[in-house]
Design a protein around this motif. Structure first.
Motif: not given
Length: 780
Positions: A43-44, A56-57, A106-112
């Protein structure tokens, strides 16, 4: 609520704060290895293709090939690594979010990954959940994964059923705070294959990776998400000004008085609620002007305690007046979305019911959209008691004698079963959720393992992602059938059997074949392939399940014509749900990924309305959860979430040849299946055998066919005298030793029923020794 009312300062502040916050999407699964990280990364990648800034982080791929492939070139913000020592003295590497770097980037979306994670001692926040809330407040959207047993409430259940304590949990309302929740459903068989292949973290607690435990956790995940969807549906309906049952979930209301038999009603209500996976409400309507005596006070305390013990909600409601009690009961039930009211049978004769204004008759008169369950008075057999009876231990299964010779018929049956192919079905709530894509993806994975996989029939509907997945799989040609002036294509069963692959992929299980085909329905083609030893993977939407036909029509207003018997789904070795949120599904539709652009607006305002999609999603979640539970019990496991059903039931459905007969039969099947009961459907014809002809006989044949299709028995009896019709119905039910009778609401308008003794009333009066369910007529 009026749209013209001025918003309060608090409401304005809340809306402004929400605008500035990031969105939270949670991917939930039963256990590690379900595929949550894979789907999150996929989805990312799709968001990134749309020009959204995604990073991602603290994502753990565990070097799984598919997950690594989805990782692609997504930008990674380095996590903070540290070592943690467990109770056994072993140290494990941990990853904390680098909040400072994320805020700076400052991203719009971060995947964790791993929502339920405890940070290092010196971290800014104690848990990852607090980290995520911090990011949301700074306007950064988060997509994160979690296992169902890591939610506080579910952790307790997991410990109860599996005996494994969960070290780190997140608040039970976490899912309610998310903007989107997506369930990644995987069968125990798939998880065990991944575990055996070394694709999962083998250091994980082995207790999770036992087939029965995986099934319990899977069911827990399905029901947890279904409850959340149910809450969303109720909220959506309230905003639309809709009341009454949603058509997706059962809510059982037991009406009790402070009397010794209240406990029996509650226990029966609990059994019904558990088997139908519904909620339980226990309600007592009391005259507040009258003070309870000492005995009633004692019963009140006991009933309140018992309601809590069995997982119900107890409420005492002030009675307006005895005369208006039926109306009050019905109004309360509608306001609380009750689907079934449980009452005790009347003990009055016909004249007493008329003089004293029977509550049961009043309730039946005033509601047509709620089922009424009248419980037989079994005090003579069960005794007068308040405390719940001890659960009878299930007798040990008799061990088969290994030296006893099997009968030839049993040998032949077992050989046929061994020869049969494996059957797997992907289920979705609606078109476009990704069933076909996932089926093809599994086909490609099997082919990489050296298994001979072919596509027998595929409908891509112009979806590029689906076509890409099919590109590397052999596609068999279809059978051409002449129909009128047209040449139409169908699954070529003969060619597939001749080709004899190990696995064949067949789309759209509920499809009706062209007249002149080898079989009339595609599921019949599939059963033939399975019998030939060829394994089949197929797809179906929940609305095509025969027994849900009426519920789907109630939800969507659309009668689905192509259906499959429930037995086909039960025949499957694996049933897996493809879950997608309604928001995502509507977005896919608007982007032209489901239907052609010319059909989008019509679909959005009809079948793909938000309320429909929410309801169908809940229906799919609950149906697959029930299927998981049935399989748990078939494995002779005694700790399924709904508990064992130990009472032998025989369900008797009395039908007329009218518009509601098919609906009664489907309802009877669903109840019989969940109670593991025998289903008997009976039509008593008023007249002689010779008068059953023409259109009447055709209607009876249609009901007979439906009953057999659902696995029941259909009987026709004859009664020449109208005045004995009610007695004949009861005698027929008693001849089968029925424990529960199912009847439909009378079709006579309410204003014509005052003072009249309907057929239904007469049956109720003659059948007080058995439970009777009067099914709502929701078509009127």
């Amino acid at each position: 609520m009026s749209t013209f009312r001025r918003k309060t300062p608090e409401e304005l502040l809340q809306m402004i704060t929400k605008l500035k916050q990031g969105r939270l999407k949670v991917y939930i699964g039963a256990v590690s290895g379900s595929g949550k990280t894979y789907h999150m990364l996929r989805d990312g990648q799709m968001l990134r293709q749309e020009g959204i800034d995604v990073v991602i982080c603290a994502v753990s791929t565990l070097q799984r090939p598919e997950t690594m492939q989805q990782l692609g070139d997504l930008e990674r913000i380095p996590s903070i690594h540290w070592l943690k020592e467990d109770k056994q003295g072993q140290t494990w590497e941990q990853k904390d979010l680098n909040l400072e770097k994320i805020i700076e980037r400052n991203p719009e979306v971060v995947l964790v990954d791993h929502l339920a994670h405890i940070n290092r001692p010196e971290a800014q926040h104690r848990t990852r959940w607090e980290d995520i809330r911090y990011l949301l407040e700074h306007g950064i959207s988060v997509m994160v994964t979690v296992n169902v047993y890591e939610l506080e409430g579910s952790a307790q259940l997991a410990q109860q059923y599996i005996g494994r304590e969960v070290e780190c949990t997140v608040p039970s309302d976490t899912l309610h705070q998310a903007d989107e929740v997506r369930l990644i459903d995987v069968t125990p068989e798939v998880i065990l294959q991944r575990y055996s292949a070394g694709l999962l973290d083998n250091s994980s607690d082995r207790a999770f990776f036992e087939r029965g435990n995986l099934a319990v956790l899977r069911e827990l995940a399905l029901r947890t998400v279904a409850e959340g969807v149910g809450g969303t549906l109720e909220k959506h309906r309230a905003e639309q000004g809709l009341t009454g049952p949603t058509g997706t979930a059962e809510r059982i209301m037991v009406s009790v008085q402070y009397h010794w038999n209240g406990s029996i009603y509650i226990r029966r209500g609990q059994q019904i609620a558990r088997r139908l996976s519904g909620d339980l409400l226990v309600v007592s309507f009391q005259n507040k002007a009258r003070k309870l005596n000492r005995e009633e006070e004692t019963f009140k305390r006991s009933i309140r305690e018992l309601s809590t013990q069995v997982g119900g909600v107890f409420e005492e409601v002030a009675m307006i007046s005895k005369r208006r009690l039926p109306r009050q009961v019905v109004r309360y039930a509608k306001e609380h979305q009750v689907t079934r009211i449980v009452l005790g049978h009347s003990r009055q004769n016909r004249w007493q019911e008329w003089i004293n204004r029977s509550v049961i008759n009043g309730v039946l008169l005033m509601t047509r959209d709620i089922d009424i369950f009248l419980m037989a008075d079994r005090a003579e057999q069960e005794g007068e008691r308040i405390l719940p009876a001890k659960t009878t231990k299930v007798p040990p299964i008799k061990k088969e004698d290994s030296y006893r010779r099997l009968p030839s018929e049993e040998i032949a049956r077992q050989i046929d079963h061994i020869r049969q192919g494996t059957f797997k079905v992907y289920v979705g709530a609606a078109p476009g959720v990704g069933k076909t894509y996932t089926m093809l993806r599994e086909g490609n994975e099997l082919r990489r393992q050296g298994i001979d996989v072919v596509i027998g029939l595929l409908e891509t509907h112009g979806r590029q992602e689906t076509a890409d997945q099919a590109a590397s799989l052999p596609l068999l040609s279809r059978q051409i059938i002449k129909y009128g002036d047209h040449h139409l294509e169908e699954l070529d069963v003969e060619q597939i059997i001749k080709r004899n692959p190990e696995v064949v992929l067949v789309d759209e299980l509920a499809h009706t074949n062209v007249p002149g085909s080898r079989n009339s329905k595609r599921y019949e083609d599939i059963t033939e392939l399975l019998a030939a030893g060829i394994s089949v993977i197929s797809t179906v939407n929940i609305q095509h399940l025969e027994s849900l036909n009426d519920a789907v029509e109630q939800i969507t207003g659309i009668r689905v014509r192509e259906t499959v018997p429930d037995s086909i789904l039960h025949l499957a070795d694996e049933v897996e749900l493809i879950d997608v949120t309604p928001q995502t599904l509507r977005q896919r539709l608007q982007e032209g990924k489901i239907y052609a652009a010319s059909k989008v607006e019509q679909a959005l305002s009809n079948f793909f309305k938000m309320g429909n999609l929410i309801a169908l999603r809940e229906l799919a979640l609950r149906e697959v959860a029930d299927d998981v539970d049935e399989r748990l019990e078939s494995w002779e496991r005694k700790d399924s979430l709904r508990g064992p059903w130990q009472r032998e039931e025989i369900i008797f459905v009395g039908v007329k040849l009218d518009h509601e007969a098919e609906r009664l039969i489907r309802r009877g099947f669903r109840i019989a299946y969940r109670l593991k009961a025998k289903l008997i459907v009976s039509y008593i014809h008023l007249g002689s055998e010779f008068s059953l002809a023409g259109a009447i006989a055709d209607k009876a044949d249609k009901l007979h066919h439906l009953t057999v299709r659902l696995g029941g028995e259909f009987e026709i009896r004859y009664q020449p005298l109208r005045q004995r019709l009610a007695q004949s119905i009861v005698e027929e039910a008693q001849s089968y030793h029925a424990t529960q009778m199912i009847l439909g609401q009378t079709s006579t308008p309410p204003w014509k029923r005052w003072g009249r003794d309907s057929l239904l009333k007469k049956v109720l009066r003659h059948a007080r020794n058995m439970d009777i369910l009067v099914v709502a007529d929701r078509e009127t």
